[in-house]
Design a protein around this motif. Structure first.
Motif, mmCIF file in Angstrom:
data_model
loop_
_atom_site.group_PDB
_atom_site.id
_atom_site.type_symbol
_atom_site.label_atom_id
_atom_site.label_comp_id
_atom_site.label_asym_id
_atom_site.label_seq_id
_atom_site.Cartn_x
_atom_site.Cartn_y
_atom_site.Cartn_z
ATOM 1 N N LYS A 311 24.497 109.285 40.987
ATOM 2 C CA LYS A 311 25.056 108.155 41.459
ATOM 3 C C LYS A 311 25.430 107.228 39.941
ATOM 4 C CE LYS A 311 23.150 106.876 45.985
ATOM 5 N NZ LYS A 311 22.369 105.714 46.649
ATOM 6 N N LEU A 312 24.505 107.323 38.884
ATOM 7 C CA LEU A 312 24.913 106.543 37.868
ATOM 8 C C LEU A 312 26.345 107.086 36.950
ATOM 9 C CD1 LEU A 312 21.168 106.371 36.339
ATOM 10 C CD2 LEU A 312 22.627 104.494 36.876
ATOM 11 N N SER A 363 21.961 101.359 45.426
ATOM 12 C CA SER A 363 23.105 100.924 44.361
ATOM 13 C C SER A 363 22.727 99.774 43.331
ATOM 14 C CB SER A 363 24.335 100.656 45.100
ATOM 15 O OG SER A 363 24.875 101.847 45.638
ATOM 16 N N ASP A 364 22.185 98.724 44.105
ATOM 17 C CA ASP A 364 21.771 97.501 43.253
ATOM 18 C C ASP A 364 20.816 98.020 42.273
ATOM 19 O OD1 ASP A 364 23.494 95.999 44.928
ATOM 20 O OD2 ASP A 364 21.762 95.367 46.041
ATOM 21 N N LYS A 367 22.438 99.866 39.498
ATOM 22 C CA LYS A 367 23.517 98.949 38.508
ATOM 23 C C LYS A 367 22.422 98.162 37.641
ATOM 24 C CE LYS A 367 27.174 98.155 42.100
ATOM 25 N NZ LYS A 367 27.640 97.191 43.073
ATOM 26 N N GLU A 368 21.416 97.780 38.137
ATOM 27 C CA GLU A 368 20.628 96.999 37.105
ATOM 28 C C GLU A 368 20.063 97.916 36.042
ATOM 29 O OE1 GLU A 368 18.629 93.586 35.818
ATOM 30 O OE2 GLU A 368 19.893 93.582 37.340
ATOM 31 N N TRP A 370 21.678 100.234 34.521
ATOM 32 C CA TRP A 370 22.557 100.478 33.847
ATOM 33 C C TRP A 370 23.202 99.303 33.005
ATOM 34 C CZ3 TRP A 370 23.503 105.053 32.644
ATOM 35 C CH2 TRP A 370 24.771 105.760 32.168
ATOM 36 N N LYS A 371 22.715 98.048 33.213
ATOM 37 C CA LYS A 371 23.094 96.931 32.491
ATOM 38 C C LYS A 371 22.925 96.919 30.856
ATOM 39 C CE LYS A 371 22.691 92.951 35.917
ATOM 40 N NZ LYS A 371 22.248 91.866 36.045
#
Length: 587
Positions: A311-312, A363-364, A367-368, A370-371
């Motif tokens: 996913k990343l 996903s949320d 995303k965090e 990966w910030k």
């Protein structure tokens, strides 16, 4: 001149192999560019095995043949997987086992997925600090070698449960190949002979000078081509054949196992054996570029880690960037770094702790995580911790893949952990015990034998399963079976499978090319990337180092893949790793 002609000929062959399985001409442009640069993308030019009716890919030719024998006798993929497992216990003592455990993901031909956790458990007499001295320091080697290093085995219970739920042929028929191999003997490969010779001193140290297993009476070296006969193991297998679960967890074999534990200061008891039960788990499911990825839930960390990594990297154009290019490698390394940090913080046996599976895969959340990724420089593992989830309270293994003519599939990974496990051989029964207790966090923050750091979620507790990296995985495309994949390799299991999947889906390699492809690995701590010689061009290595990545060439190899790819016309491609004796057999 000759070198130039040879180079051009090799290039043409590589290009032809790449084109053979490519769906579109334009998709091969990057792959061709890759070949003409200074990368050598493959460990070897080993070719895949093709068949229509069934395929078994395993660590040893005789084990794969055992599985095919069962398929040809009318068995299904589950029957063949069980036969392969028991054959590996005979022909591949390095990791095949009766005294270990593992995981299996099963896909029935109607599209149903199932998974079973037959991971070993801590004995009832185990406790959190059992490998620490009076000052709280780890006693070196105690969780790795000898009787105290062993957890309660799960392999026999797991295979019995598999057969009970999905088996087609009789249990007795399925055990025949393994018993035959133990009684009549198996011809030692060069690798197996060398392995037994290398560990002879340790076998004798752990088991005593009167040892009769895996060492020759005159203590001379084993030679390639010699016959290894295992009479006591054959009798042990016959008890399992005749009494299934009770042929191992009670009766003569159980008595022999408990006696062995007492002799060497181990703590596995009759009550531990009586209480052991495998666990059916709900498989984890994720999506990657339209493919359905199904893998193992905890006590394996593999499924969560694999789906997180996919996913990343999914938002990035890996095919356009190219195989092991600077950009491709960077996003993969950074994904691996964050996922292994999460593994350390959150994962353990779900029968004992709450693992926030849905949150970790959301996903949320990803995303965090990966910030703080910066494409201009490497992240520092010292600054990366396991992620925050609001409201939450706190190789040596073997893998095989099986597909039958009806489209049933099994991905099964099993282990005794280190090479030949704890080196303890049960006297009178002839099988090796595991050293899986080292896969617990024997002390929070202290790395295990694979350098993996664990914390409270994976502390030792009586009856608890230790965390694993095993990642048996099955992939679908448009509701149809597409790929069966897995590997041994300790902490490198998840990253090897990750790369193998990307090689097929993004880089358009065949299954065997994907297995042959050179690999790399990052696991958060220690903060470095190890890679097989030739996995990166000098230009790419220089660029990554300039960004702050520590790049260390591996002295050995990464992964021992055994995979199967299903083509649109129904052909099966078996792909077994050229890095060892792994062999695919089809019919």
């Amino acid at each position: 001149m000759k070198k130039g002609i040879y180079f051009i000929s090799t290039l043409i062959l590589l290009w032809a192999g790449a084109c053979k399985n490519a769906p579109k001409k334009e998709e091969n442009k990057d792959l061709f560019t890759l070949f003409v640069e200074d990368n050598k993308p493959f460990y070897s030019d080993k070719k895949g095995v093709f068949a229509k009716n069934g395929m078994v890919a395993s660590a040893h030719e005789e084990a794969s043949k055992a599985g095919i024998e069962i398929l040809q006798a009318g068995g299904n993929a589950i029957d063949a997987a069980i036969a392969t497992h028991y054959a590996l216990a005979v022909v591949f003592p390095f990791a095949g086992n009766l005294g270990g455990g593992g995981f299996a993901v099963i896909r029935k031909n109607n599209g149903e997925f199932h998974s079973i956790d037959f991971r070993e458990k801590a004995p009832l007499a185990a406790h959190r600090d059992m490998y620490l001295d009076k000052d709280g320091n780890v006693i070196e080697g105690l969780s790795l070698k000898g009787h105290l290093a062993s957890g309660v085995p799960g392999s026999v219970d797991g295979t019995v449960e598999l057969h009970k739920k999905f088996g087609k042929l009789s249990w007795e028929k399925i055990l025949e190949p393994a018993i035959r191999l133990a009684e009549k003997g198996v011809i030692l490969t060069e690798r197996e002979a060398k392995g037994l010779n290398n560990y002879r001193k340790t076998f004798l140290e752990v088991n005593g000078d009167d040892l009769q297993y895996f060492v020759k009476p005159d203590r001379s070296d084993w030679k390639t081509g010699e016959l290894l006969v295992q009479k006591d193991l054959a009798e042990c297998l016959k008890r399992i054949r005749d009494h299934k679960r009770e042929g191992f967890y009670s009766g003569k074999t159980a008595d022999l196992l408990v006696e062995e534990m007492k002799r060497g200061g181990g703590i596995i008891s009759h009550e531990d054996l009586r209480q052991y039960k495998s666990a059916w788990r709900k498989p984890l499911e994720g999506q990657y570029r339209g493919y359905k990825v199904v893998s193992m839930a905890p006590s394996s960390s593999g499924g969560i880690a694999l789906i997180q990594m996919l996913k990343l990297v999914e938002p990035y154009p890996l095919q356009e960037w190219g195989w092991n290019s600077e950009k491709t490698a960077q996003v993969m390394i950074e994904a691996e770094r964050r996922v292994y940090a999460d593994r350390s913080k959150w994962l353990g046996d779900t029968d004992f702790i709450k693992v926030p599976i849905d949150e970790l895969l959301s996903s949320d959340y990803l995303k965090e995580r990966w910030k703080d990724f910066n494409p201009e420089k490497a992240s520092k593992s010292s600054e990366i911790e396991g992620g925050t989830i609001p409201g939450y309270e706190s190789q040596e293994t073997t893998h095989f893949s099986v597909v039958d003519k009806d489209g049933n599939a099994v991905s099964l990974t099993t282990t005794i952990n280190g090479a030949y496990g704890s080196k303890v051989i049960v006297k009178g029964a002839g099988f090796l015990m595991n050293n899986e207790m080292d896969d617990f966090a024997i002390k929070a923050g202290v790395p295990n034998m694979f350098g993996l750091t664990g914390n409270k979620a994976n502390e030792i507790a009586p009856g608890k399963r230790m965390l694993s990296c095993m990642s048996p995985t099955i992939i679908e495309k448009d509701g149809k079976l597409f790929m069966v994949v897995g590997t041994p390799g300790g902490s490198t299991i998840m990253t090897s499978i990750f790369q193998t999947i990307l090689n097929v889906i993004d880089h358009k390699m065949s299954m065997q090319q994907s297995v042959n492809a050179l690999k790399f690995h990052h696991q958060w701590l220690p903060d470095r990337t190890v890679y097989e010689k030739g996995a990166f061009s000098e230009k790419t290595l220089e660029a990554l180092r300039k960004k702050g990545y520590v790049m260390d060439q591996q002295s050995g190899t990464l992964g021992r893949m055994d995979c199967i790819l299903v083509y649109p016309d129904g052909r099966l491609e078996g792909a077994s790793d050229p890095r060892a004796d792994n062999t695919s057999v089809g019919y």
